[in-house]
Every structure is written in C-alpha cells, then in structure tokens.
Design a protein around this motif. Sequence first.
Motif, PDB file in Angstrom:
ATOM      1  N   LYS A   3       0.837  -1.195   0.000  1.00 56.30           N
ATOM      2  CA  LYS A   3       0.000   0.000   0.000  1.00 56.30           C
ATOM      3  C   LYS A   3       0.878   1.253   0.000  1.00 56.30           C
ATOM      4  O   LYS A   3       1.827   1.351   0.769  1.00 56.30           O
ATOM      5  N   PRO A   4       0.555   2.230  -0.874  1.00 54.75           N
ATOM      6  CA  PRO A   4       1.368   3.455  -0.922  1.00 54.75           C
ATOM      7  C   PRO A   4       1.138   4.332   0.311  1.00 54.75           C
ATOM      8  O   PRO A   4       0.061   4.297   0.916  1.00 54.75           O
ATOM      9  N   GLY A   5       2.154   5.135   0.646  1.00 57.82           N
ATOM     10  CA  GLY A   5       2.024   6.093   1.738  1.00 57.82           C
ATOM     11  C   GLY A   5       1.125   7.250   1.328  1.00 57.82           C
ATOM     12  O   GLY A   5       0.843   7.443   0.151  1.00 57.82           O
ATOM     13  N   ARG A   6       0.703   8.046   2.308  1.00 57.29           N
ATOM     14  CA  ARG A   6      -0.217   9.162   2.028  1.00 57.29           C
ATOM     15  C   ARG A   6       0.394  10.227   1.122  1.00 57.29           C
ATOM     16  O   ARG A   6      -0.317  10.961   0.460  1.00 57.29           O
ATOM     17  N   ASP A   7       1.734  10.315   1.090  1.00 55.90           N
ATOM     18  CA  ASP A   7       2.377  11.328   0.256  1.00 55.90           C
ATOM     19  C   ASP A   7       3.038  10.738  -0.995  1.00 55.90           C
ATOM     20  O   ASP A   7       3.746  11.426  -1.705  1.00 55.90           O
ATOM     21  N   SER A  67      -0.847  11.851  -4.943  1.00 54.18           N
ATOM     22  CA  SER A  67      -0.869  11.261  -3.605  1.00 54.18           C
ATOM     23  C   SER A  67      -2.228  11.505  -2.961  1.00 54.18           C
ATOM     24  O   SER A  67      -2.983  12.380  -3.386  1.00 54.18           O
ATOM     25  N   VAL A  68      -2.513  10.745  -1.922  1.00 46.43           N
ATOM     26  CA  VAL A  68      -3.757  10.932  -1.172  1.00 46.43           C
ATOM     27  C   VAL A  68      -3.815  12.355  -0.634  1.00 46.43           C
ATOM     28  O   VAL A  68      -4.855  13.016  -0.707  1.00 46.43           O
ATOM     29  N   MET A  69      -2.687  12.844  -0.122  1.00 45.22           N
ATOM     30  CA  MET A  69      -2.651  14.193   0.442  1.00 45.22           C
ATOM     31  C   MET A  69      -2.973  15.248  -0.615  1.00 45.22           C
ATOM     32  O   MET A  69      -3.736  16.178  -0.360  1.00 45.22           O
ATOM     33  N   GLU A  70      -2.407  15.111  -1.816  1.00 39.36           N
ATOM     34  CA  GLU A  70      -2.634  16.096  -2.874  1.00 39.36           C
ATOM     35  C   GLU A  70      -4.069  16.039  -3.388  1.00 39.36           C
ATOM     36  O   GLU A  70      -4.693  17.065  -3.627  1.00 39.36           O
TER      37      GLU A  70
END
Length: 184
Positions: A3-7, A67-70
């Motif tokens: 699973k990818p990190g939030r950034d 990214s999730v954050m973006e």
Amino acid sequence: MSKPGRDEAVWYVIRVHNKTLDKVMKRLDELSVRTFLPMCMDVTMENGKRVKKPVPALKDFIFIHSSVMEITRLIESECIPLSFYYSHYSHVQHDALWVGEREMDEFMRAVSAYDRRPHVHPCGEASLRKGLRVRVLSGPLAGLEGDYLQLKRGQKKRLVLTLADLVVVDLVLAPEDLIEILHS
C-alpha cells in the motif's frame, strides 16, 4: 504491491459525476494534474446521419496520478468535486483503490493505442470467463499480459485485461499476433 504512503504518488481511481466531468477535467488540466480518462467511440444519429463521437468508456470514473494528500487538497482547497473510490474487498474502511504503475501503463496502452475498438466494462457487468494466462509477443499489444479467451471455434481470439477489480478490457487479437502461454 504494498500500500502506498499518504504522500506517495500512484494512480488512484476517482469518482466524478458525469455532469461535472468536463469542468473537472479542464480544472485538473489547468492545475497540471496527471489524469487518464479512457475513451471509446460512440455512434449516434444527428440530423439523420451517423456520427462518431468520443465518449468516456467508464461512467463516473477517472484515474489521477497523485498522492492521497494532494488529491485531498484538490477536493478541499480547490473545491473540485472528486471522491476516492473504495475497494469493495477492502477490510479497511478508508482504503482508496489504487493501481500500480506497470498495470496502469498496460491499461492506458491497451485502451489508447489499439487500432481496433476495445470493449471496456465495469467488472460487475463483464460476463467474460477467464482462460489461460498469456503474454502477447507481437503486434500493437506486444508485452501485454492477460487472459486468453476464444469463445467458440473459429471466432476471434481475445485478450482480457482486468484492472484493479474495477474494469475489464476485452481486446480482439489480430490473427498475426503471437502469444506465449504463461505458467503460474
């Protein structure tokens, strides 16, 4: 794939309402956000004539490389009406569906560069059964891996690609395309 990190930027499956799709795509383009919207040709009648027009192959879905954050920032700060698509198979409530780079590259290549019209279906609507796992060795789909399918003797051979349990791409293989059977 982990699973990818939030950034970490990966391809996320994003829901966009069909009525706002054009505005959303224009705004994401203005912000230089990398997106992919699979298209197919639709034939309609206008003034008594058949007209071919490109239309989205998947209703209400686009793919965003970020990214999730973006993406969360785009939703909150830019007020872009997007929402993450969550896997039905996930045990984690907020596990947004994402696609690996190699898998997405193959999907984009199959949908975009193929000279015959691919059939793109949401997984729940596809009634294709899986066959042998194969790799295409020649032709415009060289290097792609998928499930080989020949429904009846004498019918066209097909390559079926599944992307993140979300969509199925059904491609007709040309007679000259060579395939290799992969052993799993």
